[in-house]
Scaffold this active site. Structure first.
Site, mmCIF file in Angstrom:
data_model
loop_
_atom_site.group_PDB
_atom_site.id
_atom_site.type_symbol
_atom_site.label_atom_id
_atom_site.label_comp_id
_atom_site.label_asym_id
_atom_site.label_seq_id
_atom_site.Cartn_x
_atom_site.Cartn_y
_atom_site.Cartn_z
ATOM 1 N N TYR A 72 -5.269 -10.796 -0.455
ATOM 2 C CA TYR A 72 -6.579 -10.751 0.212
ATOM 3 C C TYR A 72 -6.609 -9.853 1.447
ATOM 4 O O TYR A 72 -7.674 -9.658 2.033
ATOM 5 C CB TYR A 72 -7.017 -12.173 0.584
ATOM 6 C CG TYR A 72 -7.196 -13.061 -0.636
ATOM 7 C CD1 TYR A 72 -8.266 -12.854 -1.500
ATOM 8 C CD2 TYR A 72 -6.290 -14.076 -0.939
ATOM 9 C CE1 TYR A 72 -8.433 -13.642 -2.632
ATOM 10 C CE2 TYR A 72 -6.446 -14.873 -2.063
ATOM 11 C CZ TYR A 72 -7.520 -14.649 -2.899
ATOM 12 O OH TYR A 72 -7.684 -15.420 -4.024
ATOM 13 N N HIS B 290 -15.918 -9.733 -4.307
ATOM 14 C CA HIS B 290 -14.552 -10.277 -4.231
ATOM 15 C C HIS B 290 -13.649 -9.271 -3.536
ATOM 16 O O HIS B 290 -13.771 -8.065 -3.772
ATOM 17 C CB HIS B 290 -13.976 -10.553 -5.620
ATOM 18 C CG HIS B 290 -14.788 -11.533 -6.392
ATOM 19 N ND1 HIS B 290 -14.876 -12.853 -6.045
ATOM 20 C CD2 HIS B 290 -15.581 -11.374 -7.464
ATOM 21 C CE1 HIS B 290 -15.682 -13.469 -6.882
ATOM 22 N NE2 HIS B 290 -16.136 -12.598 -7.755
HETATM 23 C C1 DHK Z 1 -11.532 -15.255 -3.705
HETATM 24 C C2 DHK Z 1 -11.011 -16.425 -4.136
HETATM 25 O O1 DHK Z 1 -10.817 -17.429 -3.295
HETATM 26 C C3 DHK Z 1 -10.587 -16.607 -5.528
HETATM 27 O O2 DHK Z 1 -10.743 -17.945 -5.946
HETATM 28 C C4 DHK Z 1 -11.289 -15.676 -6.489
HETATM 29 C C5 DHK Z 1 -11.900 -14.163 -4.620
HETATM 30 C C6 DHK Z 1 -11.240 -14.249 -5.965
HETATM 31 C C7 DHK Z 1 -11.740 -12.821 -3.927
HETATM 32 O O3 DHK Z 1 -10.951 -11.980 -4.363
HETATM 33 O O4 DHK Z 1 -12.435 -12.593 -2.929
HETATM 34 O O5 DHK Z 1 -10.693 -15.766 -7.752
#
Ligand code: DHK
Length: 144
Positions: free
Chosen positions: A24, A102
Site C-alpha cells: 500500500y 484502489h
Molecule cells: C484496499 C484494501 O484494504 C483491500 O482489501 C483491497 C484495496 C484493495 C486497495 O488496494 O486500496 O483488496
C-alpha cells in the site's frame, strides 16, 4: 457555492503508512487527503474526505453524497469492495457517479480480490497506482 466531491475510504485505510507498506506504500491517509485537497482547490472544488471501518457508515455517506449534491464520489471500499452487496445497492440507489479507487491492483493479488461488487456500478476504476490512484480518479471526476 463550490462543487463538492466526496472521497470515502473503507476499513483499515486509517492504517496506511504502516499497513503492509510493500503493498500500500508509505503515504498516510492524511497525506493523500492533503494532496487531493490541493488539487481540488486549484480546480475550485471542495473535497469531503472520510474514512470508516464500518460498512453502514460508507452506505450512509453514499446517500449523504446525493443529499449534499456532490458532483462525484471517489470510493475505496477496501475489503468491502469484494464482499458488500449493500454497498453495491447504495451506489445504485444514488445518481452521483462513483469512481472505484484502489492503491494496489486487486487483479494482480489473491483470487478473492478479483471480484468487485463496487465495480458492477462504478463509472470507472483506478487501481494499482498507489496513492496516485486517488489523484487519477479525481482528474476523471473533475472532467465530468
Ligand atoms: C484496499 C484494501 O484494504 C483491500 O482489501 C483491497 C484495496 C484493495 C486497495 O488496494 O486500496 O483488496
Amino acid at each position: 457555492m463550490a462543487d463538492i466531491i466526496f472521497v470515502l475510504n473503507g476499513p483499515n485505510l486509517n492504517m496506511l503508512g504502516t499497513r503492509e507498506p510493500e503493498i500500500y506504500g508509505m503515504d498516510t491517509l492524511d497525506d493523500i487527503a492533503g494532496r487531493l485537497e490541493d488539487k481540488a482547490r486549484e480546480a475550485g472544488v471542495d473535497i469531503d474526505f472520510r474514512q470508516s471501518n464500518h460498512e453502514g457508515h460508507l452506505i450512509d455517506w453514499l446517500h449523504e453524497a446525493q443529499a449534499a449534491g456532490a458532483k462525484a464520489v471517489l470510493l475505496n471500499a477496501a475489503g468491502f469492495t469484494h464482499t458488500s452487496i449493500a454497498i453495491l445497492d447504495a451506489i445504485k440507489a444514488i445518481k452521483v457517479p462513483v469512481f472505484e479507487v484502489h492503491l494496489s491492483d486487486p487483479q494482480q493479488r489473491e483470487p478473492f480480490r478479483h471480484f468487485s461488487y463496487v465495480g458492477l456500478a462504478a463509472k470507472a476504476v483506478f487501481a494499482g497506482h498507489g496513492a496516485n490512484s486517488y489523484e487519477l480518479a479525481l482528474d476523471a471526476a473533475l472532467q465530468l
